[in-house]
Scaffold this motif. Sequence first.
Motif, mmCIF file in Angstrom:
data_model
loop_
_atom_site.group_PDB
_atom_site.id
_atom_site.type_symbol
_atom_site.label_atom_id
_atom_site.label_comp_id
_atom_site.label_asym_id
_atom_site.label_seq_id
_atom_site.Cartn_x
_atom_site.Cartn_y
_atom_site.Cartn_z
ATOM 1 N N UNK A 149 -3.725 -7.749 11.576
ATOM 2 C CA UNK A 149 -4.622 -9.237 12.234
ATOM 3 C C UNK A 149 -5.759 -8.710 12.256
ATOM 4 N N UNK A 150 -6.237 -7.287 13.389
ATOM 5 C CA UNK A 150 -7.776 -6.825 13.531
ATOM 6 C C UNK A 150 -8.132 -6.466 12.351
ATOM 7 N N UNK A 151 -7.561 -6.367 11.037
ATOM 8 C CA UNK A 151 -8.753 -5.868 9.513
ATOM 9 C C UNK A 151 -9.483 -7.316 9.043
ATOM 10 N N UNK A 152 -9.820 -6.502 7.898
ATOM 11 C CA UNK A 152 -10.689 -8.099 7.346
ATOM 12 C C UNK A 152 -9.509 -8.543 6.386
ATOM 13 N N UNK A 153 -8.370 -9.660 6.622
ATOM 14 C CA UNK A 153 -7.375 -9.664 5.848
ATOM 15 C C UNK A 153 -8.163 -11.035 5.625
ATOM 16 N N UNK A 154 -7.596 -12.042 4.405
ATOM 17 C CA UNK A 154 -7.870 -13.179 4.442
ATOM 18 C C UNK A 154 -7.116 -14.289 5.205
ATOM 19 N N UNK A 155 -7.281 -15.525 5.489
ATOM 20 C CA UNK A 155 -6.625 -16.218 7.023
ATOM 21 C C UNK A 155 -5.076 -16.253 6.660
ATOM 22 N N UNK A 156 -4.712 -15.954 5.045
ATOM 23 C CA UNK A 156 -3.248 -16.262 4.299
ATOM 24 C C UNK A 156 -2.929 -14.948 4.199
ATOM 25 N N UNK A 157 -3.110 -14.339 5.098
ATOM 26 C CA UNK A 157 -2.302 -12.856 5.376
ATOM 27 C C UNK A 157 -2.415 -12.651 6.878
ATOM 28 N N UNK A 158 -2.944 -13.432 7.198
ATOM 29 C CA UNK A 158 -3.182 -13.243 8.751
ATOM 30 C C UNK A 158 -2.744 -13.690 9.200
ATOM 31 N N UNK A 159 -2.034 -14.938 8.927
ATOM 32 C CA UNK A 159 -0.794 -16.292 8.883
ATOM 33 C C UNK A 159 0.317 -14.978 8.866
ATOM 34 N N UNK A 160 0.578 -14.578 8.147
ATOM 35 C CA UNK A 160 1.577 -14.452 7.008
ATOM 36 C C UNK A 160 1.197 -13.477 8.585
ATOM 37 N N UNK A 161 1.074 -12.709 8.701
ATOM 38 C CA UNK A 161 0.851 -11.118 9.099
ATOM 39 C C UNK A 161 1.188 -11.590 11.113
ATOM 40 N N UNK A 162 1.201 -12.612 11.108
ATOM 41 C CA UNK A 162 0.958 -13.563 12.810
ATOM 42 C C UNK A 162 2.606 -13.778 12.602
ATOM 43 N N UNK A 163 3.287 -14.671 11.509
ATOM 44 C CA UNK A 163 4.385 -14.962 11.760
ATOM 45 C C UNK A 163 5.243 -13.965 11.918
ATOM 46 N N UNK A 164 5.099 -12.752 10.291
ATOM 47 C CA UNK A 164 6.196 -11.514 10.792
ATOM 48 C C UNK A 164 6.382 -10.727 12.756
ATOM 49 N N UNK A 165 4.828 -10.881 12.773
ATOM 50 C CA UNK A 165 4.531 -10.057 14.048
ATOM 51 C C UNK A 165 5.729 -11.147 15.502
ATOM 52 N N UNK A 166 5.947 -12.164 15.097
ATOM 53 C CA UNK A 166 6.655 -13.245 16.023
ATOM 54 C C UNK A 166 7.883 -12.766 15.916
ATOM 55 N N UNK A 167 8.726 -12.149 14.644
ATOM 56 C CA UNK A 167 10.307 -12.256 14.156
ATOM 57 C C UNK A 167 10.316 -10.112 14.598
ATOM 58 N N UNK A 168 9.001 -10.047 14.775
ATOM 59 C CA UNK A 168 9.208 -8.650 15.308
ATOM 60 C C UNK A 168 9.450 -8.380 16.602
ATOM 61 N N UNK A 169 8.956 -8.818 17.556
ATOM 62 C CA UNK A 169 8.862 -9.634 18.449
ATOM 63 C C UNK A 169 9.914 -9.627 18.916
ATOM 64 N N UNK A 170 10.426 -10.981 18.576
ATOM 65 C CA UNK A 170 12.572 -11.465 18.632
ATOM 66 C C UNK A 170 13.054 -10.539 18.629
ATOM 67 N N UNK A 171 12.787 -9.285 17.344
ATOM 68 C CA UNK A 171 14.017 -8.671 17.181
ATOM 69 C C UNK A 171 13.774 -7.346 18.291
#
Length: 164
Positions: free
Chosen positions: A121-143
């Motif tokens: 998220x903090x790097x220079x990734x594409x919007x699609x990669x950032x969206x996927x990272x955000x989704x994974x982070x929300x799942x990890x937070x729930x876990x």
Amino acid sequence: MYPDAFKCITQSCKNVAGFDGNTNTYATPSLALKIGTTLQKCLKILISKGIETNNRDLQTRAEELSKLFEINWTDDVSSNALRTLHEAKQNSQKGLLPLSNDVKVMSEYLRHEAETHENTLQGSASDCEKRQAWHKLSEICLCQTILFNRRRSGEVSKMTVEEY
């Protein structure tokens, strides 16, 4: 419906709900209970219809079958269904608790994954990669929330978005 059909009705209910006569258990105990409740409602409707149309024969037959349900349904169907449900609940609660080392390994894995996706998220990734990272982070937070609150994990399912 005649009162002498009661045995056929109970046997049909047992067949549909998967009753095993050897163990006196049901494959689908909740179905047996729901069928009983629905049949009793149907009988009340028949009694009402008999009263409305002044059909004493219909009313009497429905009332007699309803009394048979009151007297015998518990012994013939619902007691075994309730016992099957209770046993299933008891068996599901007998699960072993994870070892503390396993919890530690899981926690470390989640922390590592969170850092990886945070860097994405903090790097220079594409919007699609950032969206996927955000989704994974929300799942990890729930876990992590479930892992932290492991004695009362059911509470996490009742959390509101604001609490989460």
